[in-house]
Enzyme design. Structure first.
Site, PDB file in Angstrom:
ATOM      1  N   THR A  18     -49.437 -37.311  15.809  1.00 49.64           N
ATOM      2  CA  THR A  18     -49.434 -38.780  15.795  1.00 49.64           C
ATOM      3  C   THR A  18     -49.005 -39.337  14.438  1.00 49.64           C
ATOM      4  O   THR A  18     -48.316 -40.346  14.364  1.00 49.64           O
ATOM      5  CB  THR A  18     -50.846 -39.316  16.138  1.00 49.64           C
ATOM      6  OG1 THR A  18     -51.370 -38.578  17.222  1.00 49.64           O
ATOM      7  CG2 THR A  18     -50.814 -40.782  16.497  1.00 49.64           C
ATOM      8  N   SER A 113     -55.439 -39.198   6.191  1.00 48.71           N
ATOM      9  CA  SER A 113     -56.033 -40.466   6.574  1.00 48.71           C
ATOM     10  C   SER A 113     -57.550 -40.477   6.412  1.00 48.71           C
ATOM     11  O   SER A 113     -58.064 -40.260   5.329  1.00 48.71           O
ATOM     12  CB  SER A 113     -55.608 -40.800   8.004  1.00 48.71           C
ATOM     13  OG  SER A 113     -56.001 -42.096   8.339  1.00 48.71           O
ATOM     14  N   HIS A 114     -58.243 -40.666   7.523  1.00 45.67           N
ATOM     15  CA  HIS A 114     -59.700 -40.823   7.523  1.00 45.67           C
ATOM     16  C   HIS A 114     -60.429 -39.485   7.602  1.00 45.67           C
ATOM     17  O   HIS A 114     -61.649 -39.453   7.625  1.00 45.67           O
ATOM     18  CB  HIS A 114     -60.075 -41.682   8.723  1.00 45.67           C
ATOM     19  CG  HIS A 114     -59.420 -41.155   9.972  1.00 45.67           C
ATOM     20  ND1 HIS A 114     -58.059 -41.248  10.184  1.00 45.67           N
ATOM     21  CD2 HIS A 114     -59.917 -40.481  11.011  1.00 45.67           C
ATOM     22  CE1 HIS A 114     -57.754 -40.662  11.319  1.00 45.67           C
ATOM     23  NE2 HIS A 114     -58.858 -40.186  11.847  1.00 45.67           N
ATOM     24  N   ASP A 277     -60.035 -46.820   4.810  1.00 43.24           N
ATOM     25  CA  ASP A 277     -60.133 -45.368   4.969  1.00 43.24           C
ATOM     26  C   ASP A 277     -59.474 -44.602   3.822  1.00 43.24           C
ATOM     27  O   ASP A 277     -59.075 -45.186   2.817  1.00 43.24           O
ATOM     28  CB  ASP A 277     -59.527 -44.944   6.315  1.00 43.24           C
ATOM     29  CG  ASP A 277     -58.012 -45.038   6.315  1.00 43.24           C
ATOM     30  OD1 ASP A 277     -57.478 -45.902   5.600  1.00 43.24           O
ATOM     31  OD2 ASP A 277     -57.366 -44.235   7.014  1.00 43.24           O
ATOM     32  N   ASP A 279     -56.603 -43.287   3.136  1.00 40.66           N
ATOM     33  CA  ASP A 279     -55.290 -43.664   2.596  1.00 40.66           C
ATOM     34  C   ASP A 279     -55.047 -45.169   2.649  1.00 40.66           C
ATOM     35  O   ASP A 279     -53.925 -45.623   2.405  1.00 40.66           O
ATOM     36  CB  ASP A 279     -54.176 -42.918   3.337  1.00 40.66           C
ATOM     37  CG  ASP A 279     -54.138 -43.254   4.813  1.00 40.66           C
ATOM     38  OD1 ASP A 279     -55.205 -43.540   5.389  1.00 40.66           O
ATOM     39  OD2 ASP A 279     -53.047 -43.236   5.405  1.00 40.66           O
ATOM     40  N   ASP A 281     -55.027 -47.470   5.115  1.00 44.23           N
ATOM     41  CA  ASP A 281     -54.333 -48.214   6.170  1.00 44.23           C
ATOM     42  C   ASP A 281     -55.279 -48.749   7.249  1.00 44.23           C
ATOM     43  O   ASP A 281     -54.917 -49.641   8.000  1.00 44.23           O
ATOM     44  CB  ASP A 281     -53.176 -47.400   6.785  1.00 44.23           C
ATOM     45  CG  ASP A 281     -53.613 -46.081   7.363  1.00 44.23           C
ATOM     46  OD1 ASP A 281     -54.808 -45.745   7.258  1.00 44.23           O
ATOM     47  OD2 ASP A 281     -52.748 -45.364   7.908  1.00 44.23           O
ATOM     48  N   ARG A 282     -56.496 -48.222   7.316  1.00 45.11           N
ATOM     49  CA  ARG A 282     -57.433 -48.726   8.334  1.00 45.11           C
ATOM     50  C   ARG A 282     -58.390 -49.746   7.737  1.00 45.11           C
ATOM     51  O   ARG A 282     -58.582 -49.792   6.523  1.00 45.11           O
ATOM     52  CB  ARG A 282     -58.273 -47.581   8.886  1.00 45.11           C
ATOM     53  CG  ARG A 282     -57.464 -46.572   9.634  1.00 45.11           C
ATOM     54  CD  ARG A 282     -58.373 -45.549  10.294  1.00 45.11           C
ATOM     55  NE  ARG A 282     -57.560 -44.682  11.130  1.00 45.11           N
ATOM     56  CZ  ARG A 282     -58.009 -43.952  12.119  1.00 45.11           C
ATOM     57  NH1 ARG A 282     -59.297 -43.963  12.413  1.00 45.11           N
ATOM     58  NH2 ARG A 282     -57.204 -43.196  12.835  1.00 45.11           N
ATOM     59  N   GLU A 363     -54.234 -51.474  16.510  1.00 47.17           N
ATOM     60  CA  GLU A 363     -54.788 -50.421  17.353  1.00 47.17           C
ATOM     61  C   GLU A 363     -56.302 -50.500  17.320  1.00 47.17           C
ATOM     62  O   GLU A 363     -56.899 -50.919  16.321  1.00 47.17           O
ATOM     63  CB  GLU A 363     -54.371 -49.052  16.834  1.00 47.17           C
ATOM     64  CG  GLU A 363     -52.884 -48.795  16.865  1.00 47.17           C
ATOM     65  CD  GLU A 363     -52.583 -47.327  16.599  1.00 47.17           C
ATOM     66  OE1 GLU A 363     -52.470 -46.585  17.588  1.00 47.17           O
ATOM     67  OE2 GLU A 363     -52.482 -46.936  15.443  1.00 47.17           O
ATOM     68  N   LYS A 376     -49.933 -49.714   9.195  1.00 43.46           N
ATOM     69  CA  LYS A 376     -51.098 -50.587   9.248  1.00 43.46           C
ATOM     70  C   LYS A 376     -51.613 -50.745   7.823  1.00 43.46           C
ATOM     71  O   LYS A 376     -51.298 -49.936   6.954  1.00 43.46           O
ATOM     72  CB  LYS A 376     -52.160 -50.022  10.187  1.00 43.46           C
ATOM     73  CG  LYS A 376     -52.556 -48.596   9.927  1.00 43.46           C
ATOM     74  CD  LYS A 376     -53.378 -48.092  11.095  1.00 43.46           C
ATOM     75  CE  LYS A 376     -53.736 -46.628  10.942  1.00 43.46           C
ATOM     76  NZ  LYS A 376     -53.122 -45.801  11.975  1.00 43.46           N
ATOM     77  N   ARG A 496     -60.808 -38.579  23.773  1.00 39.77           N
ATOM     78  CA  ARG A 496     -61.177 -39.971  23.530  1.00 39.77           C
ATOM     79  C   ARG A 496     -61.278 -40.689  24.880  1.00 39.77           C
ATOM     80  O   ARG A 496     -60.359 -40.606  25.698  1.00 39.77           O
ATOM     81  CB  ARG A 496     -60.121 -40.670  22.672  1.00 39.77           C
ATOM     82  CG  ARG A 496     -59.840 -39.985  21.345  1.00 39.77           C
ATOM     83  CD  ARG A 496     -59.247 -40.978  20.351  1.00 39.77           C
ATOM     84  NE  ARG A 496     -58.697 -40.334  19.166  1.00 39.77           N
ATOM     85  CZ  ARG A 496     -59.404 -39.837  18.160  1.00 39.77           C
ATOM     86  NH1 ARG A 496     -60.726 -39.866  18.199  1.00 39.77           N
ATOM     87  NH2 ARG A 496     -58.804 -39.292  17.119  1.00 39.77           N
TER      88      ARG A 496
HETATM   89  C1  G1P Z   1     -55.668 -41.664  15.738  1.00 36.11           C
HETATM   90  C2  G1P Z   1     -55.837 -43.040  16.346  1.00 36.11           C
HETATM   91  C3  G1P Z   1     -54.508 -43.743  16.424  1.00 36.11           C
HETATM   92  C4  G1P Z   1     -53.871 -43.778  15.041  1.00 36.11           C
HETATM   93  C5  G1P Z   1     -53.813 -42.391  14.455  1.00 36.11           C
HETATM   94  C6  G1P Z   1     -53.328 -42.407  13.018  1.00 36.11           C
HETATM   95  O1  G1P Z   1     -54.810 -40.900  16.535  1.00 36.11           O
HETATM   96  O2  G1P Z   1     -56.427 -42.962  17.616  1.00 36.11           O
HETATM   97  O3  G1P Z   1     -54.699 -45.026  16.921  1.00 36.11           O
HETATM   98  O4  G1P Z   1     -52.580 -44.295  15.103  1.00 36.11           O
HETATM   99  O5  G1P Z   1     -55.107 -41.796  14.466  1.00 36.11           O
HETATM  100  O6  G1P Z   1     -54.163 -43.138  12.187  1.00 36.11           O
HETATM  101  P1  G1P Z   1     -55.327 -39.860  17.629  1.00 36.11           P
HETATM  102  O7  G1P Z   1     -56.258 -38.910  16.907  1.00 36.11           O
HETATM  103  O8  G1P Z   1     -56.092 -40.641  18.638  1.00 36.11           O
HETATM  104  O9  G1P Z   1     -54.083 -39.226  18.158  1.00 36.11           O
HETATM  105 ZN    ZN Z   2     -55.402 -43.840   7.431  1.00 38.59          ZN
END
Ligand code: G1P
Ligand code: ZN
Length: 543
Positions: A18, A113-114, A277, A279, A281-282, A363, A376, A496
C-alpha cells in the site's frame, strides 16, 4: 570517480505494498537488501541520470545509515542533486512539498509510518514521483518487476556527507543539499491558513495538546504551534523524535495515543487535542471528552474548509477511500460537488488531485489531506481544524453535534485482527467472496443484505483498473460492513473489518459507536465466522 558495480541477485519478497516496501528493520539491514531495492527503484523508473531527488525519513532506527547508502547509490547512478532534511529528517508531507516546489524529479521517503521503530521493529522505503505523490500502480509494478531480475547495483566508494550540518556538499559529482526540514513546510501552512485568527484564538485562552508521539512532527509542531502561533510552551508533548519513538507505537488513535486521550477525557481537559504518526501524515482529532472519528473529521473539514484562506473559493470535489464512511459524500451532495470512492491507499487520490477534480480527500485510517501536497498531512488537518474553530468559536463537541444535526451521523468503527495466520485470513476472505452473488435479499441476524460485491476501481483519469480492493456488504437501512486484508503489515495477515451505520433520527445522534453498531458487528461475524476462523474472540485494535 570510483563507482562500484556490485554483482547481486534478486531477493524474494521485495514487492511494494500500500505504501512502499515495509519489512522488519533487520531485514532491511541484511547485506544488499536495501541496495537491491533502491537499485530496483532507480532502474524501475527509467534511471535517475541528471535528476534531483528529495531524500528524508521519519528518524526511526537505521534512517541515517540508510540515507547514507541511498546517497552513495544516487551519486553512482548519476543523479545531479539530492535534497536532504537535516539529520535525515523529513515528514512525509514535507517531503512531498519539497518534491513539488524545489522542484525535484522524485523522492525517497524512509518510513514505516505508524509502525513501531527500532532494530526489532519496522522499517520502510517508498518512492514518490515528480507530483510529490506515491508511485502509481504502474510504476510500482515496474519497480517490483525489476527486483525479480536484479543482477547488480551501483554505489560510490566515498562516504556520504554528515547529515547534521546545513549546506551544500559534493559527493562524487552529485550535490547533496542539506536543508532545514521545517522551514518550507511552515511557510506553506502560513499561506493556507489564517494564522492571525488562530493566534487570536490562543490569545483568548484556548488550550490545546499536540502529541507528536516521539516522532517526526515534534519539530514541525513546535515551530508552527508554539513559535509562530503563540500556543503556550508545553502544548506539544513527546516532541523530540527518537529512533524507537520512545518505545511506543506512533499511531494516532485512541489506543496508541492513550496518554493524549487520558488528558482529553480528564478533569482539566484542554479545548482541543491532536496527534500525528511516525512520519507525520496521519492525524487524530479529539475535543474535550469528544473523540472525532477520521471519517467524521473529513466530513467536517469538507463542510467548513472555505473558512481557511487556502480554500476560500470552495472545493472542486472530494474523495475518500472505499472503507471510509459515507459522511463526506453527504456533505458533497449538499454542496453539489463531485465525490469519488477510491481503493485504500493515498496513491489513488493522485490522479484526481492532479486533474483538479478534488481538493480534499481522506481515509478512515486517520489520513486527511488536500491538493497542497500529494500525501496525507497530519499537521495540515490540525491547522485546518484550528482555523475552523477560530472562526466558529464552538467547542468540538458542539461543532460535531451541529454537523450531525445537519447531515445525520455515520456511526463508524474499524476492528483489526492483527498477525492472523495468512492462510486463515485468506480462507475467511474466500469464504465471504464465495457467498457474494447470493447475498442480496438474504437476512443476516437482524439485518437484510441490500447489495454485496468486491470493490474494483476504474481510475477516471488514466482508466487503470484495480480489482480485489475489499469486500463490501450493504444492508437495508444504511448499514455496511467491509472486509479487507491489510497491505502494510509485516507479520502474517491483518484482517480489517470496517463497520458503518447511518443514523438520521435526531434522538439517536449521541450513542456510543460500538453500541450503535452492535447489529452490524454481529452480522459481520455471522457472515465471515471471524471468531471461528481467526481463533480470536475480540479484535486486537478497535478504532
Ligand atoms: C493502511 C491504511 C490505509 C493507508 C495505509 C498507509 O493500509 O488502512 O488507509 O493508506 O495504511 O498509511 P492497510 O494496512 O490497510 O493496507
Ligand atoms: Zn504515516
Amino acid at each position: 570517480m570510483s563507482i562500484q558495480e556490485v554483482p547481486t541477485q534478486p531477493i524474494a519478497g521485495q514487492k511494494p505494498g500500500t505504501s512502499g516496501l515495509r519489512k522488519k528493520t533487520r531485514v532491511f539491514m541484511e547485506p544488499g537488501y536495501l541496495e537491491n531495492f533502491v537499485q530496483a527503484v532507480f532502474d524501475g523508473i527509467g534511471g535517475i541520470k541528471g535528476q534531483t531527488l528529495v531524500v528524508g525519513g521519519d528518524g526511526r532506527y537505521f534512517n541515517d545509515k540508510a540515507i547514507g547508502t541511498i546517497l552513495r547509490m544516487a551519486a553512482a547512478n548519476g543523479a545531479a542533486r539530492a535534497i536532504v532534511g537535516q539529520g535525515g529528517i523529513l515528514s512525509t508531507p514535507a517531503a512531498s512539498n519539497l518534491i513539488r516546489t524545489k522542484p525535484a524529479d522524485g523522492g525517497l521517503i524512509l518510513s514505516a509510518s505508524h509502525n513501531p521503530g527500532g532494530p526489532d521493529e519496522d522499517f520502510g522505503l517508498k518512492y514518490n514521483g515528480s507530483n510529490g505523490g506515491p508511485a502509481s500502480e504502474g510504476v510500482t509494478a515496474k519497480i517490483h518487476d525489476r527486483t525479480l531480475e536484479m543482477d547488480r547495483y551501483l554505489i560510490v566508494d566515498s562516504a556520504a556527507p554528515d547529515l547534521s550540518a546545513l549546506g551544500a556538499f559534493e559527493l562524487e559529482g552529485m550535490v547533496v543539499e542539506i536543508i532545514d526540514p521545517v522551514a518550507d513546510y511552515a511557510a506553506m501552512m502560513e499561506k493556507l491558513f489564517d494564522f492571525d485568527a488562530i493566534r487570536a484564538l490562543f490569545k483568548r485562552g484556548f488550550r490545546m495538546k499536540f502529541d507528536a508521539m516521539h516522532a517526526v512532527t515534534g519539530p514541525y509542531a513546535q515551530e508552527i504551534l508554539e513559535t509562530r502561533l503563540g500556543a503556550p510552551a508545553g502544548t506539544v508533548m513527546n516532541g523530540t523524535p527518537s529512533p524507537d519513538f520512545g518505545g511506543g507505537h506512533p499511531d494516532p488513535n485512541p489506543i496508541w495515543a492513550k496518554s493524549l486521550m487520558d488528558v482529553m477525557y480528564g478533569s482539566d481537559a484542554p479545548d482541543f487535542g491532536a496527534a500525528s504518526d511516525g512520519d507525520g501524515d496521519r492525524n487524530m482529532i479529539v475535543g474535550r471528552r469528544c473523540y472525532v472519528s477520521p471519517s467524521d473529521s473529513l466530513a467536517v473539514l469538507a463542510d467548513l474548509a472555505h473558512l481557511a484562506p487556502g480554500y476560500s473559493k470552495g472545493l472542486a470535489g472530494v474523495a475518500r477511500s472505499m472503507p471510509t464512511s459515507g459522511a463526506v459524500d453527504r456533505v458533497a451532495e449538499a454542496k453539489g460537488i463531485e465525490s469519488f470512492e477510491t481503493p485504500t491507499g493515498w496513491k489513488f487520490f493522485g490522479n484526481l488531485l492532479d486533474a483538479g477534480r478534488v481538493t480534499l480527500c481522506g481515509e478512515e485510517s486517520a489520513g486527511t489531506g488536500s491538493d497542497h501536497v500529494r500525501e496525507k498531512d497530519g499537521l495540515w488537518a490540525v491547522l485546518l481544524w484550528l482555523n475552523i474553530l477560530a472562526h466558529k468559536d464552538l467547542s468540538v463537541a458542539d461543532l460535531m453535534a451541529d454537523h450531525w444535526a445537519r447531515y445525520g451521523r455515520n456511526y463508524y468503527s474499524r476492528h483489526d485482527y492483527e498477525a492472523v495466520d495468512s492462510q486463515a485470513a485468506n480462507g475467511l476472505m474466500d469464504a465471504v467472496r464465495g457467498q457474494l452473488k447470493d447475498l442480496a435479499g438474504k437476512s443476516v441476524g437482524t439485518l437484510t443484505v441490500a447489495q454485496a460485491d468486491e470493490f474494483a476501481y476504474d481510475d477516471p483519469i488514466d482508466q487503470s483498473h484495480s480489482a480485489g480492493q475489499g469486500i463490501r456488504i450493504f444492508f437495508e437501512g444504511g448499514g455496511r460492513v467491509v472486509f479487507r486484508l491489510s497491505g502494510t503489515g509485516t507479520e502474517g495477515a491483518t484482517l480489517r473489518v470496517y463497520l458503518e451505520q447511518l443514523e438520521t433520527d435526531p434522538a439517536r445522534l449521541q450513542i456510543d459507536p460500538q453500541t450503535a453498531l452492535a447489529e452490524i458487528i454481529a452480522a459481520a461475524d455471522a457472515l465471515a465466522g471471524i471468531t471461528e476462523r481467526t481463533g480470536r474472540d475480540a479484535p486486537d485494535v478497535i478504532t
